[in-house]
Design an enzyme around this catalytic site. Structure first.
Site, PDB file in Angstrom:
ATOM      1  N   ASP A 101       0.846  -1.189   0.000  1.00  0.00           N
ATOM      2  CA  ASP A 101       0.000   0.000   0.000  1.00  0.00           C
ATOM      3  C   ASP A 101       0.886   1.245   0.000  1.00  0.00           C
ATOM      4  OD1 ASP A 101      -1.698   2.116   0.622  1.00  0.00           O
ATOM      5  OD2 ASP A 101      -2.896   0.939   2.044  1.00  0.00           O
ATOM      6  N   LYS A 154       2.555  13.525 -16.689  1.00  0.00           N
ATOM      7  CA  LYS A 154       1.551  14.571 -16.767  1.00  0.00           C
ATOM      8  C   LYS A 154       0.170  13.945 -16.529  1.00  0.00           C
ATOM      9  CE  LYS A 154       0.299  14.824 -21.677  1.00  0.00           C
ATOM     10  NZ  LYS A 154      -1.155  14.738 -21.577  1.00  0.00           N
ATOM     11  N   HIS A 184       5.254  12.989 -23.088  1.00  0.00           N
ATOM     12  CA  HIS A 184       5.774  12.113 -24.135  1.00  0.00           C
ATOM     13  C   HIS A 184       6.105  12.867 -25.413  1.00  0.00           C
ATOM     14  CE1 HIS A 184       1.716  12.245 -25.888  1.00  0.00           C
ATOM     15  NE2 HIS A 184       2.250  11.738 -26.971  1.00  0.00           N
ATOM     16  N   LYS A 188       9.542  12.955 -28.770  1.00  0.00           N
ATOM     17  CA  LYS A 188       9.347  12.722 -30.195  1.00  0.00           C
ATOM     18  C   LYS A 188      10.439  13.390 -31.013  1.00  0.00           C
ATOM     19  CE  LYS A 188       4.288  12.323 -30.014  1.00  0.00           C
ATOM     20  NZ  LYS A 188       4.139  11.005 -30.605  1.00  0.00           N
ATOM     21  N   GLU A 222      -5.765  14.809 -35.696  1.00  0.00           N
ATOM     22  CA  GLU A 222      -5.903  13.368 -35.446  1.00  0.00           C
ATOM     23  C   GLU A 222      -7.153  12.884 -36.149  1.00  0.00           C
ATOM     24  OE1 GLU A 222      -3.901  13.006 -31.008  1.00  0.00           O
ATOM     25  OE2 GLU A 222      -5.990  13.645 -31.168  1.00  0.00           O
ATOM     26  N   ASP A 241      -5.464  18.744 -22.739  1.00  0.00           N
ATOM     27  CA  ASP A 241      -4.839  17.488 -23.147  1.00  0.00           C
ATOM     28  C   ASP A 241      -3.592  17.714 -23.992  1.00  0.00           C
ATOM     29  OD1 ASP A 241      -4.572  14.702 -23.361  1.00  0.00           O
ATOM     30  OD2 ASP A 241      -5.664  14.671 -25.261  1.00  0.00           O
ATOM     31  N   HIS A 246       1.837  19.923 -24.943  1.00  0.00           N
ATOM     32  CA  HIS A 246       2.502  19.535 -26.190  1.00  0.00           C
ATOM     33  C   HIS A 246       2.747  20.721 -27.110  1.00  0.00           C
ATOM     34  CE1 HIS A 246       1.572  15.727 -24.655  1.00  0.00           C
ATOM     35  NE2 HIS A 246       0.624  15.342 -25.464  1.00  0.00           N
ATOM     36  N   LYS A 332      -9.704  16.181 -32.847  1.00  0.00           N
ATOM     37  CA  LYS A 332      -9.925  14.764 -33.122  1.00  0.00           C
ATOM     38  C   LYS A 332     -10.983  14.604 -34.219  1.00  0.00           C
ATOM     39  CE  LYS A 332      -8.550  13.105 -28.571  1.00  0.00           C
ATOM     40  NZ  LYS A 332      -7.323  12.482 -29.095  1.00  0.00           N
TER      41      LYS A 332
END
Length: 477
Positions: A101, A154, A184, A188, A222, A241, A246, A332
């Protein structure tokens, strides 16, 4: 220490090489992120000869080390990459496991015993942010953080106030220099290429400013939707997001001044200085969209006003960029998947004879960042197949020039293991990007429904009025 100022470092401090990790401890190793990303990335580091320390997994599940190795194999196989038995055996031999725990002090004693003798442990917290403080406190009280690096995932807060609160919670136990925040996107291929293109080419840097550039467009398109991530995405939305983290990193690389050196602190200082010159975003220059069908996704509130598309305009108040709008859009269920930054140069003057009349397209420089990477230059030329000047394209695909690059998590995990902090965000930069976006969170405009497969709501076209139009991303055919 203030959370908004980075620790000062002397020149000798900046040039000192950090000690490599002698153990990696992964909290939450039985979770989805490890399954999807971490095991595969660590395996590839093993394959490339870049992994040379033991790995201790920590989670609440009552697993054995054999269970952990089985999950690792299943995770790697799930990527479709063939497993080299010898490489996997070396990787599996590094694994050990501690269960318990996260609120139990005795669990941290067991972690301490598992890493006994380690001088530079790296603790990677693949856990929800609300647990960061609990785990770091437990590690600190067990005496495990004095020479450690702590890697966190994040989001780093959901607005400026929560970002500060999170940092203050962690800074009770560790210094800012010990904290490595994973985004991330910073792993890249592409962001470093922007810096090299800008500062390593004498023919480009002199025109990379308000004297020649009319506008900058940054697009993250996307072609997929939220799918089965409704529970995660609906409280977040596109702005939180991908934009505040980013795409603001792309803005930083595109617009920062030439750094005085290549060390991590100097690069971060240059980026934060740029952020401080950006005006707070104006809700009147902000468009939100939601694709038709989003409300039917599991986990999405039936009356949700969360945006799946966002477009905005930023202004930079400094000598290089004053008067040059930066247009950012992300969405998106758009027609393609591609992230790019595009400099749109000013039109040349009319010179009074037909060959040099302004064409419909100004000169452009495009750096595409993900999933494919490359550089395109758009020029006008007097082509034999046209009556007057027409655009010609000079394209370079990075993959064709340099082969397959490492995956983002490979890059970031290796950077954390060797102590290379350049690819991680710093607290003052995080607070500045939240400052820029805070007005959009405080007074969001209504969402416009757009059709899947379109380029988002028509209202976004008004943002670029007077500066041409949105350019469709350059896609590899």
């Amino acid at each position: 220490m203030s959370t908004t100022e980075a620790p000062q470092a002397t020149r000798s401090d900046q040039s000192a090489k950090p000690a490599p990790a002698d153990v990696l401890v992964v909290f939450g190793i039985t979770g989805d992120l490890a399954k999807v990303m971490t095991f595969h990335s660590l395996y590839r580091l093993e394959q490339r000869g870049l992994l040379d320390c033991p790995i201790v997994g920590v989670a609440v599940d009552d697993w054995t080390v054999d269970d952990l190795a089985k999950r690792a194999r299943e995770s790697i196989e799930g990527t479709g990459e063939p497993i080299d038995p010898q490489v996997f055996d070396r990787f599996a031999a590094r694994l050990s496991y501690v269960s318990g725990d996260f609120t139990d002090p005795s669990m941290y004693e067991r972690v301490g015993a598992a890493i006994s003798g380690a001088r530079t442990p790296v603790f990677y917290l693949e856990i929800p942010p609300f647990l960061f403080g609990t785990v770091v406190k437990g590690l600190a009280e067990a005496g495990l953080t004095k020479t450690a690096r702590v890697v966190v995932e994040k989001p780093f807060g959901h607005d400026q106030a929560s970002a500060r609160e999170l940092a203050e919670d962690l800074h009770q136990y560790i210094d800012e220099s010990q904290l490595f925040r994973i985004d991330h996107y910073l792993g890249k291929m592409g962001l470093e290429e922007i810096l090299y293109i800008r500062f390593a080419n004498t023919m480009l840097e002199p025109v990379w400013n308000r004297n020649y550039v009319g506008s900058v467009q940054i697009t993250m398109a996307e072609d997929f939707g939220v799918e089965d991530r409704g529970h995660f995405y609906d409280p977040v939305g596109a702005l939180r997001d991908v934009v505040v983290n980013h795409l603001m990193q792309v803005v930083g690389a595109t617009a920062m001044e030439p750094p005085a050196g290549g060390d991590a602190k100097t690069l971060q200082d240059a980026k934060v200085s740029l952020y401080r010159a950006i005006r707070a975003a104006d809700p009147a220059q902000y468009v939100r969209g939601q694709y038709d069908g989003y409300l039917g996704i599991d986990g999405v509130a039936p009356d949700s006003t969360t945006e799946t598309y966002t477009a905005l305009r930023l202004e930079i108040d400094n000598w290089r960029w004053s008067g040059v709008p930066f247009f950012i859009r992300a969405g998106k269920r758009l027609p393609v998947t591609q992230t790019e930054v595009r400099l749109v140069f000013k039109h040349p003057p009319r010179l009074g004879f037909a060959l040099l009349d302004r064409g419909p397209e100004p000169n452009q420089l495009v750096v595409k960042l993900d999933p494919s990477t490359g550089v395109r230059i758009v020029l006008s030329a007097n082509r034999a197949d046209a009556a007057k000047a027409a655009p010609i394209l000079f394209d370079v695909e990075f993959a064709e020039m340099g082969g397959e690059g490492a995956t983002p998590y490979e890059v970031l995990l290796h950077a954390a293991l060797v102590g290379q902090s350049t690819r991680f965000t710093r607290q003052d930069g995080i607070e500045e990007t939240w400052r820029i976006m805070q007005p959009l969170l405080d007074a969001p405009p209504p969402v416009h429904v757009y059709a899947p497969g379109s380029w988002g709501p028509e209202a976004a076209d008004q943002l670029v009025a007077g500066h041409g139009r949105w350019r469709e991303p350059w896609i590899t055919s």
